[in-house]
Write a protein that holds these residues in place. Sequence first.
Motif, PDB file in Angstrom:
ATOM      1  N   ASP A 175      -4.512  85.795  38.492  1.00 10.59           N
ATOM      2  CA  ASP A 175      -3.239  86.471  38.230  1.00 10.59           C
ATOM      3  C   ASP A 175      -3.407  87.911  37.777  1.00 10.59           C
ATOM      4  O   ASP A 175      -2.471  88.542  37.350  1.00 10.59           O
ATOM      5  N   THR A 176      -4.607  88.450  37.878  1.00 11.33           N
ATOM      6  CA  THR A 176      -4.794  89.844  37.483  1.00 11.33           C
ATOM      7  C   THR A 176      -4.866  90.734  38.724  1.00 11.33           C
ATOM      8  O   THR A 176      -5.525  90.389  39.698  1.00 11.33           O
ATOM      9  N   MET A 177      -4.175  91.839  38.655  1.00 13.29           N
ATOM     10  CA  MET A 177      -4.214  92.766  39.776  1.00 13.29           C
ATOM     11  C   MET A 177      -4.874  94.070  39.327  1.00 13.29           C
ATOM     12  O   MET A 177      -4.668  94.510  38.200  1.00 13.29           O
ATOM     13  N   MET A 178      -5.659  94.644  40.227  1.00 10.86           N
ATOM     14  CA  MET A 178      -6.261  95.935  39.947  1.00 10.86           C
ATOM     15  C   MET A 178      -5.568  96.924  40.876  1.00 10.86           C
ATOM     16  O   MET A 178      -5.656  96.782  42.090  1.00 10.86           O
ATOM     17  N   ILE A 179      -4.877  97.841  40.280  1.00  9.11           N
ATOM     18  CA  ILE A 179      -4.012  98.693  41.089  1.00  9.11           C
ATOM     19  C   ILE A 179      -4.528 100.133  41.075  1.00  9.11           C
ATOM     20  O   ILE A 179      -4.638 100.761  40.021  1.00  9.11           O
ATOM     21  N   GLY A 180      -4.902 100.621  42.255  1.00  8.84           N
ATOM     22  CA  GLY A 180      -5.345 102.009  42.383  1.00  8.84           C
ATOM     23  C   GLY A 180      -4.123 102.880  42.670  1.00  8.84           C
ATOM     24  O   GLY A 180      -3.358 102.627  43.592  1.00  8.84           O
ATOM     25  N   VAL A 181      -3.933 103.890  41.846  1.00 11.55           N
ATOM     26  CA  VAL A 181      -2.736 104.737  41.976  1.00 11.55           C
ATOM     27  C   VAL A 181      -3.051 105.917  42.890  1.00 11.55           C
ATOM     28  O   VAL A 181      -4.094 106.556  42.721  1.00 11.55           O
ATOM     29  N   PRO A 182      -2.195 106.211  43.864  1.00 13.25           N
ATOM     30  CA  PRO A 182      -2.489 107.362  44.733  1.00 13.25           C
ATOM     31  C   PRO A 182      -2.502 108.667  43.940  1.00 13.25           C
ATOM     32  O   PRO A 182      -1.804 108.791  42.936  1.00 13.25           O
ATOM     33  N   ILE A 228       3.983  92.027  33.876  1.00 16.93           N
ATOM     34  CA  ILE A 228       5.013  92.771  34.619  1.00 16.93           C
ATOM     35  C   ILE A 228       6.322  91.991  34.581  1.00 16.93           C
ATOM     36  O   ILE A 228       7.396  92.533  34.303  1.00 16.93           O
ATOM     37  N   ASN A 229       6.221  90.685  34.831  1.00 14.33           N
ATOM     38  CA  ASN A 229       7.428  89.851  34.845  1.00 14.33           C
ATOM     39  C   ASN A 229       8.148  89.850  33.497  1.00 14.33           C
ATOM     40  O   ASN A 229       9.372  89.843  33.444  1.00 14.33           O
ATOM     41  N   SER A 230       7.367  89.878  32.417  1.00 10.54           N
ATOM     42  CA  SER A 230       8.019  89.806  31.105  1.00 10.54           C
ATOM     43  C   SER A 230       8.709  91.130  30.751  1.00 10.54           C
ATOM     44  O   SER A 230       9.680  91.140  30.014  1.00 10.54           O
ATOM     45  N   VAL A 231       8.208  92.241  31.277  1.00  9.52           N
ATOM     46  CA  VAL A 231       8.899  93.513  31.040  1.00  9.52           C
ATOM     47  C   VAL A 231      10.215  93.539  31.820  1.00  9.52           C
ATOM     48  O   VAL A 231      11.246  93.966  31.323  1.00  9.52           O
ATOM     49  N   ILE A 232      10.149  93.021  33.049  1.00 11.44           N
ATOM     50  CA  ILE A 232      11.329  93.109  33.918  1.00 11.44           C
ATOM     51  C   ILE A 232      12.335  91.998  33.609  1.00 11.44           C
ATOM     52  O   ILE A 232      13.545  92.210  33.663  1.00 11.44           O
ATOM     53  N   GLY A 233      11.828  90.821  33.291  1.00 11.84           N
ATOM     54  CA  GLY A 233      12.752  89.715  33.029  1.00 11.84           C
ATOM     55  C   GLY A 233      13.094  88.940  34.278  1.00 11.84           C
ATOM     56  O   GLY A 233      14.146  88.328  34.381  1.00 11.84           O
ATOM     57  N   ARG A 234      12.213  88.994  35.274  1.00 12.28           N
ATOM     58  CA  ARG A 234      12.404  88.181  36.472  1.00 12.28           C
ATOM     59  C   ARG A 234      11.030  87.740  36.946  1.00 12.28           C
ATOM     60  O   ARG A 234      10.061  88.479  36.812  1.00 12.28           O
ATOM     61  N   LYS A 235      10.963  86.557  37.520  1.00  9.70           N
ATOM     62  CA  LYS A 235       9.661  86.028  37.955  1.00  9.70           C
ATOM     63  C   LYS A 235       9.357  86.478  39.373  1.00  9.70           C
ATOM     64  O   LYS A 235      10.030  86.095  40.321  1.00  9.70           O
ATOM     65  N   PHE A 236       8.336  87.348  39.496  1.00 11.93           N
ATOM     66  CA  PHE A 236       7.881  87.739  40.826  1.00 11.93           C
ATOM     67  C   PHE A 236       6.588  87.014  41.119  1.00 11.93           C
ATOM     68  O   PHE A 236       5.766  86.808  40.226  1.00 11.93           O
ATOM     69  N   GLU A 237       6.402  86.671  42.387  1.00 12.34           N
ATOM     70  CA  GLU A 237       5.118  86.109  42.798  1.00 12.34           C
ATOM     71  C   GLU A 237       4.165  87.276  43.033  1.00 12.34           C
ATOM     72  O   GLU A 237       4.590  88.384  43.351  1.00 12.34           O
ATOM     73  N   LYS A 238       2.865  86.965  42.909  1.00  8.68           N
ATOM     74  CA  LYS A 238       1.834  87.975  43.107  1.00  8.68           C
ATOM     75  C   LYS A 238       1.994  88.676  44.456  1.00  8.68           C
ATOM     76  O   LYS A 238       1.896  89.884  44.567  1.00  8.68           O
ATOM     77  N   ILE A 239       2.300  87.871  45.454  1.00  9.30           N
ATOM     78  CA  ILE A 239       2.359  88.421  46.801  1.00  9.30           C
ATOM     79  C   ILE A 239       3.523  89.410  46.945  1.00  9.30           C
ATOM     80  O   ILE A 239       3.402  90.444  47.590  1.00  9.30           O
ATOM     81  N   GLU A 240       4.611  89.101  46.261  1.00  8.78           N
ATOM     82  CA  GLU A 240       5.759  90.021  46.291  1.00  8.78           C
ATOM     83  C   GLU A 240       5.380  91.362  45.672  1.00  8.78           C
ATOM     84  O   GLU A 240       5.669  92.431  46.213  1.00  8.78           O
ATOM     85  N   ILE A 274      -5.243 100.677  37.314  1.00 11.62           N
ATOM     86  CA  ILE A 274      -4.571  99.925  36.250  1.00 11.62           C
ATOM     87  C   ILE A 274      -4.781  98.434  36.470  1.00 11.62           C
ATOM     88  O   ILE A 274      -4.535  97.922  37.570  1.00 11.62           O
ATOM     89  N   ASN A 275      -5.244  97.774  35.442  1.00 14.45           N
ATOM     90  CA  ASN A 275      -5.364  96.319  35.514  1.00 14.45           C
ATOM     91  C   ASN A 275      -4.175  95.705  34.825  1.00 14.45           C
ATOM     92  O   ASN A 275      -3.886  96.042  33.689  1.00 14.45           O
ATOM     93  N   CYS A 276      -3.500  94.821  35.501  1.00 15.40           N
ATOM     94  CA  CYS A 276      -2.441  94.139  34.771  1.00 15.40           C
ATOM     95  C   CYS A 276      -2.186  92.758  35.317  1.00 15.40           C
ATOM     96  O   CYS A 276      -2.514  92.457  36.462  1.00 15.40           O
ATOM     97  N   LYS A 277      -1.638  91.945  34.445  1.00 12.39           N
ATOM     98  CA  LYS A 277      -1.362  90.564  34.813  1.00 12.39           C
ATOM     99  C   LYS A 277       0.059  90.454  35.357  1.00 12.39           C
ATOM    100  O   LYS A 277       0.966  91.156  34.906  1.00 12.39           O
ATOM    101  N   VAL A 278       0.216  89.534  36.276  1.00 14.02           N
ATOM    102  CA  VAL A 278       1.528  89.340  36.897  1.00 14.02           C
ATOM    103  C   VAL A 278       2.576  89.006  35.838  1.00 14.02           C
ATOM    104  O   VAL A 278       3.681  89.539  35.846  1.00 14.02           O
ATOM    105  N   ASP A 279       2.207  88.141  34.881  1.00 10.49           N
ATOM    106  CA  ASP A 279       3.238  87.728  33.917  1.00 10.49           C
ATOM    107  C   ASP A 279       3.588  88.845  32.937  1.00 10.49           C
ATOM    108  O   ASP A 279       4.671  88.855  32.366  1.00 10.49           O
TER     109      ASP A 279
END
Lengths: 779, 329
Positions: free
Chosen positions: A434-441, A403-415, A396-401
């Motif tokens: 700011d894009t993360m590529m996430i491999g799902v187990p 994810i943040n906009s769905v949750i309503g809190r600002k997370f840093e990439k590293i978090e 899954i490719n997704c941008k940090v912002d």
Amino acid sequence: MIITRSWIKEIIDIKNDSDKKIEDTLNAIGHEVASVKKITIPDGVVVGKVISCEKHPEADKLSVCKVDIGKEIAQIVCGAKNVRADIFVAVAVLGAKLPDGLEIKPVVLRGVDSHGMICSSTEIGLPKINDGIMILDESIGKLKAGKALNSYESLNDTVIEVELTANRGDCLSINGICRELSAANGYQKNTISCDIDDDNAKGIGRVLQIQCDSDVNASLMYKVIESKGIKSNLLTDIRMALAGNYKESESQRVLAYATYMTGVMLHAYDFDFFYNKDIDKSQIKVINENGLDKIIANDKKVASIVGVRHENEAFIKPESKMIIVEASYVSPQKISKIVHEEKIQTDEQFYNSSRGSEPDLEMGICCLCNTISASGKVIFYSEKLQHKHSHPQISINCKVDEINSVIGRKFEKIELNNILKRLYMDVKITPEQDTMMIGVPAFRHDILNMFDIAEEVVRIVGIDNIPSLPLNFVEMDTYNADYENYKLEYAFIQKSVSQGFFQALHFVFDDKKNNKKYGLSEVDSSLELLNPITAELDTLRASLLPALLESTRKNVYKSKKRVALFEIGFVFDKDRNESKKAAFVWCGNKEPEDILNHGKPENIDFKTFVQKIKAVLPTVEFAMLSKANEIVHPFASADVVLDGKVIGFVGKLHPKIIKEMDIPATFVAEIDMSFVKAAVKTATKTSKYQKSQRDLSVIISKNIPFSAIKKAINLLEIKELKDIYPADFYSDSSLKDNFSLTIRYLLQSNDDSLSEERIGTITEEILAVLKKDFKAELR
Amino acid sequence: MNWQEKITQAENLARLEEIRVELFGKKGYFVSLFAKLKDIPNEEKKDFANNLNREKTELEKLFEEKKELLENEALKKEIESEKIDVSMFSHVETAGAIHPVIHTMNEIVEFFSAMNFSLHTGPLVEDDFHNFEALNLPKFHPAREMQDTFYFRDEKLLRTHTSPVQIRSMMKTKPPFKIIAPGPVFRRDYDLTHTPMFHQVEGLVVDEAKKISFANLKYILEHFLTHFFGDVKVRFRPSFFPFTEPSAEVDISCIFCNGDGCRVCKHTGWLEVLGCGMVDPNVFKAVGYKNVSGYAFGLGVERFSMLKHRISDLRSLYEGDLDLLEQFR
């Protein structure tokens, strides 16, 4: 899903964290804890070794045992069939108090002293695992006579019931839950591995061959074991009983245990089922048929359909000497769809496989082999045979912002990176920073998009750590027809209540028999309910009255003297179209008992009832019932008319029903709510002059309804006539079919005081029309 | 007895009236005395008249005072004679009552109306698309087992939740909007804690992408639950619903034991009251929405009503039992 404290401790190091902490963690990450129960084996229950066991001289069913209970050898009389010498048992020594309240005291049983009790599992607070006494083995720990049973951690356990959501097939195992706890609390987690292959063992290839078609979707792994059956042990038995998954057959129990532990689908086949004498080996063929993978023997006999069902014939048998164990995995989406569409018969494994079983087959085979070898001497053929189907990995490719906009809190990439890594995700940060590529187990079948990733973040961070923020929203027009109807209906309810009616609610279902009995329309059979819940609720209701009357009857039965109920709800016609109706029932006393009516109020009557209906619906009128029905009295009932349209009926309950239900005087009404609208009232000019009231008494036929008289007079269009109504009547035998009716009318002019002359003229006009239209005579 | 004494000693208004006639009447004392005036010598006339007038004025005053006194006494007596035992009428109840479930539903509707949500309704007989497919519940999805459905012979069904109203509303309106959908729903389940029909209120808020977050959902539900239940703690637990992602179940601290643990909360200290989440992208896809964000929540009205009004038996709500209903007057 049941887990226990000692069970998860085999996989994760929960340190000294309390049961409460485990419970809170599971709740916080979305695995609702339904219950937490502590097993407490009472003090004074100890390990005992049966040294000798002889028949009771006086009783066939009893045995007299000498049992080593550590500090002494106790003589105990035991009634269980499975007691024998040289076994370890649980002994409640003198003074012990069992959970059911029994206190152990020295007793004499048929002349023999007994100093203690050899216990079954249920007698000391464990689940039932067998008939007779519980035989101990070292699966629970080193056995030593006299050792307190509650000092064994695996018996003195905490049982936690988790309510898993339908998307988390990966948590249908102890290992799966441990993965979650470890991600949430950072517990060190062990991997389940095995070292069972003997260096001198024969290779599996000598005895087994698998032949797999290229279009097979499943992954499969096989191991061959030389053993007479598969033995279980006490710990396995107790745990599977706690989990509510205790199987009668020992081999099935062990397989179920390993699946429960790892989440891997495991099966055991009789080696001979697959034997092919041409090659002097067993041969397993795997073919894909209509999307499902079938395990078949050389002679085409089907052993199982992967993830769907297992054929009894291929199970290991008590006499099996060689066993083939199989671990399998197939994509849950694939089999669910086909099984549903083709309506294929499944067995209990489908529950797991359709929700997503564990794809790590090696872990499953290892856990199974470990469990088998722990309870007896077996020979494993070395190596494993397998078919690996490459299941595509979700990325899954997704941008940090995002994810943040769905949750309503600002997370840093590293978090985010740290959180996702704890959940076994493979996170790569692409050059666009700011894009993360996430491999799902592979075991997380439920994660498919960015929203699923956001949910994982929410779970691990905890919703408590997400702020509450008001939404900035563009002002909208919220008023609409639905709201208007809702308010109108609620006002209707309030008016009904003010008239003394209690609002009732009943199901929209009714008994078909009621439709027949009350002559109501029936839903067309092609549109009827397919799976009614009971025979009494086998159709959709056509009227609110049958259920209201039944509730009325019950209230009368409970000695209620005044039963006033109403209901607003949906009813259905023969085409199953829904419409909203309001129905009213008033039964018995018309008012409360009080000092002024001397505790004996009169029964409800037509006038009192229709006054109440008029108070709820002030603009309706009552006309002679135009269509008789089975519910109301044909001659003491009326159409309810609004703006010239019949919108319902009101009247006395049919005497037949009153008699059958054995209830006092009852009046009912049912009204179609779709005609009840907020009408705009228009005022007419009021007059400043006095009103004149006149009465006119005429002899007229009893069969002429007053509405007809009123209509005829209104047709005269006398502009001074403000109101007209019946004031009195008199009848006696001399009048025969006629009666004397006093009509009262109110006259008023907008322009001046009415002269006696004008009043006289009007009276003449009225009398003339009564004479002409109804053959009335002035009395 | 002189006139003063007569007036003062009059025992009732009737006697006083007699005295009035004797004194001031046409044939009374004063008329007769004034008649004598013509026989009085002129020089004495003035004094005689003055004395007579003074006496008359004094007696009139005395008379009026006595009359008022007697009238007050009479009124007092009359009032006392009309005394009733008002406590005899306390039990005379003529009002009916709104059903507790409908009352509760209205309370919920009123809250969200005040929060600028608009009310939407939909049909009870639904099709698979609106009740399941469009809500990300494909036919073979295990989550369908969560809801035991009433089907009809023509493959229609009774809606299992108010969520199909969301789908219908979304298909006929364009965001942004805030809606609630109250109404009856049906599941094939009938035991101590389930009835085949119950009521839900569904909420849905949709605006353009990235505008609505889980934090906004948390805000409105915390506000709502503390409004409805008073001073309670609110806890969100991650959960799963096919139509929302992320999803959560919401608990309130047990109102029976203040969170200490009791039979009602199964010794957890918490009561589960609703489900919610961010609208799943597949739901938006099913209705043809692009670049939007939103949240949704749903609650069971019976549960809210039972908790708030301490009703212990769910099934009793559908039995028209006056012993229960009369308590809600």
